[in-house]
Design a protein around this motif. Structure first.
Motif, PDB file in Angstrom:
ATOM      1  N   ALA A   9      78.454-110.013  43.025  1.00  0.00           N
ATOM      2  CA  ALA A   9      79.878-109.785  43.178  1.00  0.00           C
ATOM      3  C   ALA A   9      80.130-108.547  42.353  1.00  0.00           C
ATOM      4  O   ALA A   9      79.228-108.055  41.689  1.00  0.00           O
ATOM      5  CB  ALA A   9      80.691-110.975  42.667  1.00  0.00           C
ATOM      6  N   GLU A 195      83.538-113.858  55.650  1.00  0.00           N
ATOM      7  CA  GLU A 195      84.279-114.318  54.488  1.00  0.00           C
ATOM      8  C   GLU A 195      84.129-113.345  53.322  1.00  0.00           C
ATOM      9  O   GLU A 195      83.200-112.552  53.281  1.00  0.00           O
ATOM     10  CB  GLU A 195      83.759-115.695  54.074  1.00  0.00           C
ATOM     11  CG  GLU A 195      84.010-116.760  55.131  1.00  0.00           C
ATOM     12  CD  GLU A 195      85.491-116.894  55.466  1.00  0.00           C
ATOM     13  OE1 GLU A 195      86.314-116.942  54.548  1.00  0.00           O
ATOM     14  OE2 GLU A 195      85.811-116.934  56.654  1.00  0.00           O
ATOM     15  N   PRO A 196      85.038-113.396  52.333  1.00  0.00           N
ATOM     16  CA  PRO A 196      84.869-112.565  51.145  1.00  0.00           C
ATOM     17  C   PRO A 196      83.516-112.833  50.494  1.00  0.00           C
ATOM     18  O   PRO A 196      83.073-113.965  50.401  1.00  0.00           O
ATOM     19  CB  PRO A 196      86.024-113.019  50.233  1.00  0.00           C
ATOM     20  CG  PRO A 196      87.046-113.574  51.167  1.00  0.00           C
ATOM     21  CD  PRO A 196      86.274-114.201  52.293  1.00  0.00           C
ATOM     22  N   GLY A 197      82.881-111.751  50.033  1.00  0.00           N
ATOM     23  CA  GLY A 197      81.558-111.878  49.460  1.00  0.00           C
ATOM     24  C   GLY A 197      80.455-111.707  50.474  1.00  0.00           C
ATOM     25  O   GLY A 197      79.283-111.735  50.138  1.00  0.00           O
ATOM     26  N   ARG A 414      93.514-109.836  55.709  1.00  0.00           N
ATOM     27  CA  ARG A 414      93.194-109.817  54.285  1.00  0.00           C
ATOM     28  C   ARG A 414      93.757-108.530  53.703  1.00  0.00           C
ATOM     29  O   ARG A 414      94.023-107.570  54.433  1.00  0.00           O
ATOM     30  CB  ARG A 414      91.690-109.921  54.064  1.00  0.00           C
ATOM     31  CG  ARG A 414      91.070-111.146  54.741  1.00  0.00           C
ATOM     32  CD  ARG A 414      89.598-111.267  54.392  1.00  0.00           C
ATOM     33  NE  ARG A 414      88.954-112.286  55.202  1.00  0.00           N
ATOM     34  CZ  ARG A 414      88.982-113.591  54.960  1.00  0.00           C
ATOM     35  NH1 ARG A 414      89.654-114.031  53.907  1.00  0.00           N
ATOM     36  NH2 ARG A 414      88.366-114.444  55.738  1.00  0.00           N
ATOM     37  N   GLN A 443      87.044-104.014  41.607  1.00  0.00           N
ATOM     38  CA  GLN A 443      86.291-105.262  41.542  1.00  0.00           C
ATOM     39  C   GLN A 443      86.557-106.103  42.772  1.00  0.00           C
ATOM     40  O   GLN A 443      87.531-105.907  43.495  1.00  0.00           O
ATOM     41  CB  GLN A 443      86.670-106.066  40.294  1.00  0.00           C
ATOM     42  CG  GLN A 443      88.117-106.564  40.292  1.00  0.00           C
ATOM     43  CD  GLN A 443      88.434-107.438  39.085  1.00  0.00           C
ATOM     44  OE1 GLN A 443      88.226-107.037  37.945  1.00  0.00           O
ATOM     45  NE2 GLN A 443      88.926-108.635  39.347  1.00  0.00           N
ATOM     46  N   LEU A 444      85.682-107.040  43.003  1.00  0.00           N
ATOM     47  CA  LEU A 444      85.870-108.020  44.072  1.00  0.00           C
ATOM     48  C   LEU A 444      86.845-109.073  43.601  1.00  0.00           C
ATOM     49  O   LEU A 444      86.743-109.567  42.479  1.00  0.00           O
ATOM     50  CB  LEU A 444      84.530-108.656  44.423  1.00  0.00           C
ATOM     51  CG  LEU A 444      84.496-109.610  45.615  1.00  0.00           C
ATOM     52  CD1 LEU A 444      84.753-108.863  46.910  1.00  0.00           C
ATOM     53  CD2 LEU A 444      83.155-110.327  45.676  1.00  0.00           C
ATOM     54  N   GLY A 445      87.817-109.431  44.438  1.00  0.00           N
ATOM     55  CA  GLY A 445      88.823-110.414  44.069  1.00  0.00           C
ATOM     56  C   GLY A 445      89.782-109.836  43.048  1.00  0.00           C
ATOM     57  O   GLY A 445      89.923-108.635  42.895  1.00  0.00           O
ATOM     58  N   GLY A 446      90.488-110.683  42.351  1.00  0.00           N
ATOM     59  CA  GLY A 446      91.366-110.169  41.310  1.00  0.00           C
ATOM     60  C   GLY A 446      92.686-110.872  41.179  1.00  0.00           C
ATOM     61  O   GLY A 446      93.548-110.428  40.446  1.00  0.00           O
ATOM     62  N   GLY A 449      95.429-113.520  45.678  1.00  0.00           N
ATOM     63  CA  GLY A 449      94.973-113.501  47.057  1.00  0.00           C
ATOM     64  C   GLY A 449      94.368-112.191  47.507  1.00  0.00           C
ATOM     65  O   GLY A 449      93.922-112.081  48.654  1.00  0.00           O
ATOM     66  N   GLU A 451      91.719-109.452  48.257  1.00  0.00           N
ATOM     67  CA  GLU A 451      90.280-109.500  48.508  1.00  0.00           C
ATOM     68  C   GLU A 451      89.525-108.604  47.531  1.00  0.00           C
ATOM     69  O   GLU A 451      88.429-108.950  47.081  1.00  0.00           O
ATOM     70  CB  GLU A 451      90.002-109.068  49.943  1.00  0.00           C
ATOM     71  CG  GLU A 451      88.555-109.155  50.336  1.00  0.00           C
ATOM     72  CD  GLU A 451      88.382-109.234  51.835  1.00  0.00           C
ATOM     73  OE1 GLU A 451      87.714-110.169  52.284  1.00  0.00           O
ATOM     74  OE2 GLU A 451      88.909-108.354  52.553  1.00  0.00           O
ATOM     75  N   MET A 452      90.113-107.468  47.213  1.00  0.00           N
ATOM     76  CA  MET A 452      89.535-106.541  46.249  1.00  0.00           C
ATOM     77  C   MET A 452      90.651-105.806  45.526  1.00  0.00           C
ATOM     78  O   MET A 452      91.729-105.595  46.087  1.00  0.00           O
ATOM     79  CB  MET A 452      88.627-105.511  46.944  1.00  0.00           C
ATOM     80  CG  MET A 452      87.273-106.030  47.368  1.00  0.00           C
ATOM     81  SD  MET A 452      86.338-104.812  48.329  1.00  0.00           S
ATOM     82  CE  MET A 452      86.992-105.112  49.974  1.00  0.00           C
TER      83      MET A 452
END
Length: 489
Positions: A9, A195-197, A414, A443-446, A449, A451-452
């Motif tokens: 990730a 999906e995310p990731g 997304r 970064q990924l996520g955060g 909701g 995605e990046m």
């Protein structure tokens, strides 16, 4: 060293892995591939009659002839794979070649009609690279097959190691099959989004730090400046987007060079397409763009082709859907046609890229209105939409707004958030305002909701001749702006 998987990730400066819990879970998943490390020879792997295969430095080497017409005219594979429709899986492997070539990997029925549940084109170089493809099976069979289709190239050697196919969940709904590249049945609907990731994130080893960003160029040219070390550590050493527009020359070649450099480093590049005719219609500082609708379509098609099947993140035309209040109805209709075309090009030509159509910011257009604009501009063709590009709204504000936009879209998209300069939030000004600060690095996520979180705007690049930089044109790097963003002043 043999690795059964490379978990990743993304954080600002390092590549983090999936959680320990997920890693343990993945390790415990039954392995569906027998002898994927080739530690006990080549069995049960098979080859087409026109190839030879042998062990080479504890990996599989396949000698592939030239002169074949189709990818499946030269193959290796592994049969007797058990699959269950609706279950999620991940295929991973290390691969390289004696020369740069493309190949196709599939998970499919081993016999007629050879129905695919996964088909991916892979770009091989002389450096071994980890590939990882999550998918949800559309097949229930004990007669599945993992294949590598190596034909339609000049003669070369293919190297393979650490092949793994494991189940990752058992509750995902079944999508339609992926498009096929060998004689198979054809799907009739679009496969479920990754999906995310997964997707380009899973194919790479972190985000790309652009050595040719404006801050990086300034730091190299001004090593003796007292500000250089701070700008390097706080800004130019961080992953950020590369913007492409009418200054990029042959855009297909420029994009390809940038993506190739990231791909060689096994990193994920972030790109921005910024060449829509009449761009920045309301702000005015970054005006310009392609000279006509037809010129833009040629340009954006070349952009998408420049990415090809390599992994990338793309933000499409910042501000293009927020500017409607400064445009005529005729210009709006033309812009929608161009954006729909752009989303189609990335969908069809940049097959391993995630593209996001820009959706403005939290203080500009009502969420329901923006959702309508995104829908009319083709957001359904791509991954989703971007938020806060070149603006200052906090991540929480941006996520709240984006969630409202997405709800109005039906929840199917997304979103990503530009956090390059939102550390102190917005003071209501947009053009080089004082008191702004760097935000969370890419970064990924955060949270909220998203995605990046991405540094889309280059920190230190001017918004125009305004605010704290009245003499710095839009897009030009200013060390004074950069230091104020570092300090939050």
């Amino acid at each position: 060293m043999r690795l059964l998987a490379r978990l990743m990730a993304v954080t600002a400066s390092t590549v983090t892995v999936l959680s320990v819990t997920a890693a343990v879970s993945a390790a415990a998943a039954p392995e569906l591939v027998v002898n994927g490390t080739f530690g006990s020879g080549t069995a049960p792997w098979w080859k087409s009659a026109n190839t030879t295969m042998a062990l080479d430095a504890e990996r599989l080497r396949v000698n592939v002839p030239g002169g074949t017409a189709n990818p499946w005219d030269a193959m290796i594979g592994h049969n007797d794979i058990k699959l269950t429709s609706g279950k999620a899986y991940k295929l991973s492997f290390d691969a390289s070649a004696s020369a740069p070539v493309t190949a196709v990997t599939t998970v499919q029925l081993a016999n007629s009609p050879y129905t695919n549940t996964l088909t991916k084109t892979i770009s091989l170089t002389t450096t071994s690279k980890r590939f990882s493809f999550p998918f949800t099976s559309s097949l229930s069979t004990s007669g599945g097959q993992v294949s590598f289709q190596l034909g339609k190239n000049a003669g070369f050697s293919f190297y393979l190691d650490n092949v793994s196919l494991t189940e990752t969940s058992s509750t995902s709904p079944s999508p339609s099959p992926s498009p096929t590249t060998s004689p198979t049945t054809s799907p009739t609907t679009t496969p479920k989004p990754e999906e995310p990731g997964s997707g380009p994130v899973a194919m790479t080893d972190g985000f790309y730090v652009d050595p040719q960003s404006n801050p990086a160029i300034w730091v190299r040219a001004n090593a003796g400046d007292s500000r250089a070390a701070r700008i390097k550590s706080s800004i130019s050493d961080k992953p950020m987007a590369r913007w492409f527009g009418n200054w990029s020359g042959d855009v297909g070649a420029a994009v390809s060079r940038h993506v190739a450099a990231a791909d060689a480093a096994n990193k994920l590049p972030v790109l921005v397409a910024y060449n829509i005719p009449g761009r920045d219609a309301c702000g005015g500082h970054s005006g310009g763009g392609a000279g006509s609708e037809s010129a833009y379509k040629t340009w954006i098609s070349a952009f998408a082709s420049g990415i090809g099947n390599r992994p990338a993140i793309v933000v499409i035309e910042p501000d293009s859907l927020g500017d409607f209040g400064c445009m005529t109805d005729t210009a709006i209709q033309a812009r929608n046609r161009m954006l729909v075309y752009a989303t189609q090009q990335f969908r069809d030509k940049a097959t391993n890229a995630w593209a996001y159509l820009d959706g403005g910011n939290a203080g500009w257009v009502a969420a329901g209105t923006m959702a309508t604009r995104l829908k009319n501009a083709g957001v359904g063709n791509i991954r989703g939409f971007s938020m806060n590009v070149s603006n200052y709204y906090t991540t929480a504000q941006s996520a709240t707004y984006a969630s409202s936009v997405n709800a109005s879209l039906g929840g199917g998209a997304r979103f990503v958030i530009d956090t390059s300069r939102n550390g102190n939030g917005s003071n209501g000004e947009w053009c080089n305002p004082a008191g702004r600060k760097l935000g969370t690095p890419t970064q990924l996520g955060g949270g909220g909701g998203a995605e990046m979180l991405l540094w889309v705007k280059i920190p230190g690049d001017s918004d125009g001749n305004c605010g704290i930089a009245p003499n710095v044109p839009a897009g030009q790097f200013s060390p004074a702006i950069a230091v104020r963003l570092i300090d939050g002043t």
